[in-house]
Design an enzyme around this catalytic site. Sequence first.
Site, mmCIF file in Angstrom:
data_model
loop_
_atom_site.group_PDB
_atom_site.id
_atom_site.type_symbol
_atom_site.label_atom_id
_atom_site.label_comp_id
_atom_site.label_asym_id
_atom_site.label_seq_id
_atom_site.Cartn_x
_atom_site.Cartn_y
_atom_site.Cartn_z
ATOM 1 N N ALA A 159 14.488 47.655 51.401
ATOM 2 C CA ALA A 159 13.995 48.949 51.699
ATOM 3 C C ALA A 159 14.577 49.710 52.778
ATOM 4 O O ALA A 159 15.022 48.854 53.773
ATOM 5 C CB ALA A 159 12.738 48.721 51.562
ATOM 6 N N TYR B 150 8.085 57.795 52.611
ATOM 7 C CA TYR B 150 8.198 56.578 52.653
ATOM 8 C C TYR B 150 7.067 55.934 51.681
ATOM 9 O O TYR B 150 7.444 55.076 50.848
ATOM 10 C CB TYR B 150 8.016 55.722 54.063
ATOM 11 N N SER C 128 19.483 46.296 58.687
ATOM 12 C CA SER C 128 18.237 45.934 59.495
ATOM 13 C C SER C 128 17.964 44.643 59.713
ATOM 14 O O SER C 128 17.453 44.024 60.681
ATOM 15 C CB SER C 128 17.029 46.872 59.043
ATOM 16 N N ILE D 68 12.828 51.077 55.716
ATOM 17 C CA ILE D 68 11.452 50.749 56.251
ATOM 18 C C ILE D 68 10.810 51.613 57.414
ATOM 19 O O ILE D 68 9.651 51.410 57.686
ATOM 20 C CB ILE D 68 11.107 49.345 56.471
ATOM 21 N N LYS E 59 2.719 49.641 76.012
ATOM 22 C CA LYS E 59 2.090 50.976 75.779
ATOM 23 C C LYS E 59 1.087 50.965 74.458
ATOM 24 O O LYS E 59 1.490 50.355 73.600
ATOM 25 C CB LYS E 59 3.216 51.989 75.590
#
Length: 313
Positions: free
Chosen positions: A79, A146, A35, A81, A204
């Site tokens: 992590a 999480y 990521s 996430i 949004k």
Amino acid sequence: MRTLVTGAAGFIGSTLVDRLLADGHGVVGLDDLSSGRAENLHSAENSDKFEFVKADIVDADLTGLLAEFKPEVIFHLAAQISVKRSVDDPPFDATVNVVGTVRLAEAARLAGVRKVVHTSSGGSVYGTPPAYPTSEDMPVNPASPYAAGKVAGEVYLNMYRNLYDLDCSHIAPANVYGPRQDPHGEAGVVAIFSEALLAGRTTKIFGDGSDTRDYVFVDDVVDAFVRAGGPAGGGQRFNVGTGVETSTRELHTAIAGAVGAPDEPEFHPPRLGDLRRSRLDNTRAREVLGWQPQVALAEGIAKTVEFFRNKSQ
């Protein structure tokens, strides 16, 4: 001081790497780039005090790595996430966030590391707390795998502190924002709004926009990590937030103003599990670490918008 940063190519991790290098410390950055983005480390790679290791904390030879590099302090930001992924696949979340943390703690113990500064979550470990602002004395009430994994990481590291004298502290950030934040993830609303408004896309808001969050700039969070790497605060969790609530609607207005775009979001039904409020009490971080937030929201938004504007050109 020689340091190791896990999750070094991430939004917060790479900013921490830059700060540690600027302070004159040696840094080994570890990231599997699942990521995190290599481009976040371009500045760090120009320093002869930085070394990068592509590895996953779940299966890397952490014992060998730490024996080779001999860090004094480890900043643990690697992590899983995504709250949504943790709900969809709790075993995977626990493998990364719990087993990965325990593997790191064991390797740190064997290598004689002085301290591990662990990333917890001020935005999730308390669930819906009984009071605002929320202090570290409030009971933890994880509402997702999480969050449960973050609490478990704290418990394991505190056990290592008590049993093996491996010191630790836990940084529990509020809603962190700033340059390098991923605008394509499920969180990071400042980055999401900034990039969309700069591109002229529709934004949004889920719910009526009255939900509040405690937004804290990434440089301020990094400063808390650095301070926690010192001798103070062993075994403690530190809430790192501004103590100021900002509604999603107010946030959108501020970002639209900074971009120079119409303040016309679409409103969608609220998402299951989203918290209505979040506001952290940062008294402990102020008193124990001497930390306090320096960047006001308007200034932080301006810096974030500038980053995404430059990136799009």
